[in-house]
Scaffold this motif. Structure first.
Motif: not given
Ligand code: SF4
Ligand code: SF4
Length: 712
Positions: A468, A471-472, A476, A479, A556, A560, A573, A575-576, A581, A583
């Protein structure tokens, strides 16, 4: 008029020099008589400028007499200050012991406040007097304020006040440079330049463009400097740390004031922020001893301070983005900001205010110049991170991440899209643009589902092959914001904040699972609603727009950033780690079926490791990774977004990221490449290793108990 302005300019410059010298005398004053003389000097100047102002309000003999009376009255009253101070000293010496030295001056809050108020009053009266002499040519736009507030605002927003203050700041910073640490002097120098670049100060052609763009660039440079400074200095002087948060709070107000001035012609908030900035600044310089006091603050242990820092900087950036949008693309943004009327019942007023605030936030946060400005600021911190990163793969990822931000956050949505599809709605209003929009549905083009499928197949396949992180940690925009030096250092809050601690480790808590379930249901639900809307079978909007657009904007462009400034409480982080999130959640699913994992070269090295630097360096808080390395020699977590901090942090070069490339190598019987960076020698254990991997890489031959750290 040019001649008058020239003379006034020279007088203002002299005034700036004189005031800076007076401030230095105030700082150096040790005895009450010295302090009284300084107060008298400042009162004299105030009397003189006050007299001029009075004269101009009643030009002619009456005004002259009134002005002289006022000046004489204030000067006479002012003369009482040194006189009373002298009497007091004499009384102490006579009634006590003649040889007793006079008690030194105690510079408390009152002394600082008095000097600050007098300096400010002087500058204000001088600005007012010069404004009147030059014919009030610098009056502000129509404000709807009363006459007094209009006059006060006009004076503060005039070049006589702003430029003189800027000169005074620069001079005081120079004169007092030996009394303050270098960072304070640098910050004040930035302040002086920023005040000089005040857009309302001049109405000259080109000034507004230069000052808005130039001022924004200087403020961004200041933010970068401050972020980098706190990254390097883990401990800050307490007075300096307070000064920073106060100043940044004022800058938040100032940028909001500049936006109001540019969009609606309202200069009052900007003027108020200038006065506040001067009070903060004068309070600091008049009592410099606090800035060399030994009290220090470890900011990584002070979540409230870090939150204030992030929140104030973000407010300033949001309004700066709006200001830049207006200045650079007035054709797109002038009149585009939401303005539902704030009238009617209380409920209607609150509803409209909330809607205005939400859509203003969303519009600016998704706009070209805000994203470009954030990219420059956060990108600069990533460049610092890049320079100190030793691990080549991480360096490559950081470079790709910066390039992707430029392409996918700025170039494609704002430049390419509007150039190629000039008649289409702005990217943030289209219910489908691929991965970031979730499933989406608008039949924007006949081949929309093909585009969608290709997007998902391409990004999904890449995620399955490389994890991932595609993306992450690369595609995105998030980051870039998370991984600059200072923000990355805030990962310490993942372990210290009581709330963020709940999300530590690779485990999925019930709260995490509930959050991701809600997010996915919202994604699928809004996508279907959007589809039925677009095909004419339903007509449902959310927040006045397409449901999938609303979910995207909420996730977003608003949530975010709100979560970003709460990093000191929710962790880096988030969102993770919190799973909010969609996505990232979809990326997780692809990672689960893919090749990506973390592997160690030698399990025994991890068993003997006392540093656990890999876990400490993880911005996602995967603190359980060393346990997995010790048991299985590898770690697989769908929360891991492949930042690679752990690889660079392992002092033994024992760790690497495994993906499809390594799978192929295994298949072909090729060895795993050795650690590319310099790693610590590991002292060879005389007893046989338990469960040691046969493939001990070159460079990992001896083991030591030292505990260096490769992490910031
Ligand atoms: S979880 Fe979402 S917001 Fe966070 S880095 Fe991944 S894609 Fe970006
Ligand atoms: S820092 Fe390196 S040696 Fe220590 S547990 Fe982590 S991967 Fe193993």
């Amino acid at each position: 008029m040019l001649g008058v302005d020239l003379v006034l300019g020279i007088l203002a410059a002299l005034m700036a020099v004189f005031t800076a010298l007076v401030i230095r005398w105030a700082v150096e004053a040790r005895m009450p008589l010295q302090a009284a003389a300084i107060v008298f000097l400042l009162l004299m100047m105030a009397a003189m400028f006050g007299g001029i102002v009075v004269y101009f309000f009643h030009p002619g003999t009456t005004g002259l007499v009134e002005g002289l009376w006022l000046a004489a009255g204030v000067m006479s009253a002012g003369a009482l200050v040194p006189f009373l101070a002298f009497l007091r000293v004499a009384q102490v010496q006579l009634t006590a012991n003649e040889s007793l030295p006079t008690a030194p001056l105690r510079k408390g809050v009152a002394f600082g406040a008095l000097i600050a108020a007098l300096v400010l009053a002087n500058e204000f009266l001088m600005g007012w007097a010069f404004d009147l002499v030059s014919g009030l040519r610098f009056a502000p736009l129509a404000t709807g304020l009363g006459p007094l507030a209009t006059s006060v605002t006009a004076v503060i927003d005039s070049p006589w006040f702003l430029f003189t203050m800027a000169g005074e700041m620069a001079l005081t910073a120079y004169l007092l440079r030996s009394r303050f640490d270098r960072p304070f002097v640098i910050v004040v120098s930035f302040q002086a330049v920023l005040m000089l670049l005040s857009p309302p100060a001049l109405g000259l052609s080109g000034w507004r463009e230069i000052s808005v763009v130039g001022g924004s660039a200087v403020m961004i440079a200041l933010f970068v400097y401050l972020m980098e400074h706190i990254y390097r200095e883990k401990e800050l002087n307490v007075a300096f740390s307070r000064y920073l948060t106060r100043l940044l709070g004022v800058y938040g107000l100032m940028m909001a004031g500049l936006f109001l001035w540019a969009a609606y012609g309202q200069p009052l908030l900007f003027a108020a922020s200038i006065v506040l900035e001067m009070l903060v600044y004068l309070d600091a310089v008049v009592r410099p001893e606090r800035f060399s006091a030994p009290e220090r603050m470890v900011w990584q242990l002070n979540a409230n301070w870090a939150f204030q820092l992030l929140a104030f900087i973000f407010v300033a950036e949001l309004f700066m983005g709006a200001l830049l949008d207006l200045q650079i693309q007035p054709g797109v943004y002038a009149g585009a900001f939401p303005s539902l009327p704030l009238s009617g019942s209380t409920f209607i007023v609150l509803e409209n205010a909330a809607s205005n605030g939400f859509w203003f936030f969303a519009l600016v946060a998704g706009s070209t110049w805000f994203l470009a400005m954030m990219g420059i600021e956060m990108g600069a911190l990533v460049v610092f991170k890049f320079r100190e990163t030793r691990h080549l793969e991480t360096k490559i990822r950081l470079a790709l991440m910066m390039a992707c931000y430029g392409l996918f956050a700025v170039f494609f949505p704002s430049v390419y899209y509007s150039a190629v599809f000039p008649t289409w709605a702005s990217g943030t209003q289209v219910p489908i643009l691929g991965w970031s929009m979730g499933i989406g549905s608008a039949p924007l083009v006949p081949s929309v589902f093909v585009v969608l499928l290709v997007t998902y197949v391409a990004t999904g396949a890449l995620t399955a092959l490389f994890g991932r992180r595609v993306i992450c940690s690369v595609f995105c925009t998030a980051p870039l914001m998370y991984q600059g030096t200072a923000i990355d250092a805030m990962k310490s809050f993942n372990r210290s904040s009581p709330f963020a601690r709940k999300y530590l480790s690779s485990r999925f808590s019930a709260l995490y699972s509930t959050t991701t379930a809600v997010v996915l249901v919202a994604l699928v639900g809004t996508s279907f609603l959007s589809y039925f809307d677009q095909t004419g079978r339903l007509n449902i909007t959310v927040g006045g727009t397409d449901p999938s657009v609303f979910l995207f904007v909420l996730s977003f462009s608003v949530l975010w950033y709100v979560m970003f400034v709460t990093i000191p409480y929710t962790g880096n982080y988030n969102c993770v780690t919190m799973g909010w999130c969609y996505t990232g959640t979809i990326a997780q699913a692809f990672q689960k079926i893919g090749f990506f994992k973390l592997k160690v070269r030698d399990k025994q090295v991890c068993r003997d490791c006392t540093t656990l630097d890999c876990a400490k360096s993880c911005p996602v808080g995967l603190v359980d990774m060393p346990g997995h390395f010790r048991q299985k020699g590898e770690f697989r977590s769908t929360k891991c977004c492949g930042v690679g901090n752990c690889v660079g942090a392992c002092p033994y070069g024992n760790l690497y990221i495994y993906d499809v490339r390594h799978w192929f190598r295994n298949r072909l019987g090729l060895p795993i490449p050795p650690a590319s960076e310099v790693s610590l020698p590991v002292l060879r254990n005389p007893s046989p290793r338990v469960g040691a991997s046969p493939a001990v890489p070159a460079g990992v031959t001896t083991r030591t108990a030292t505990s260096p750290t490769g992490s910031p």
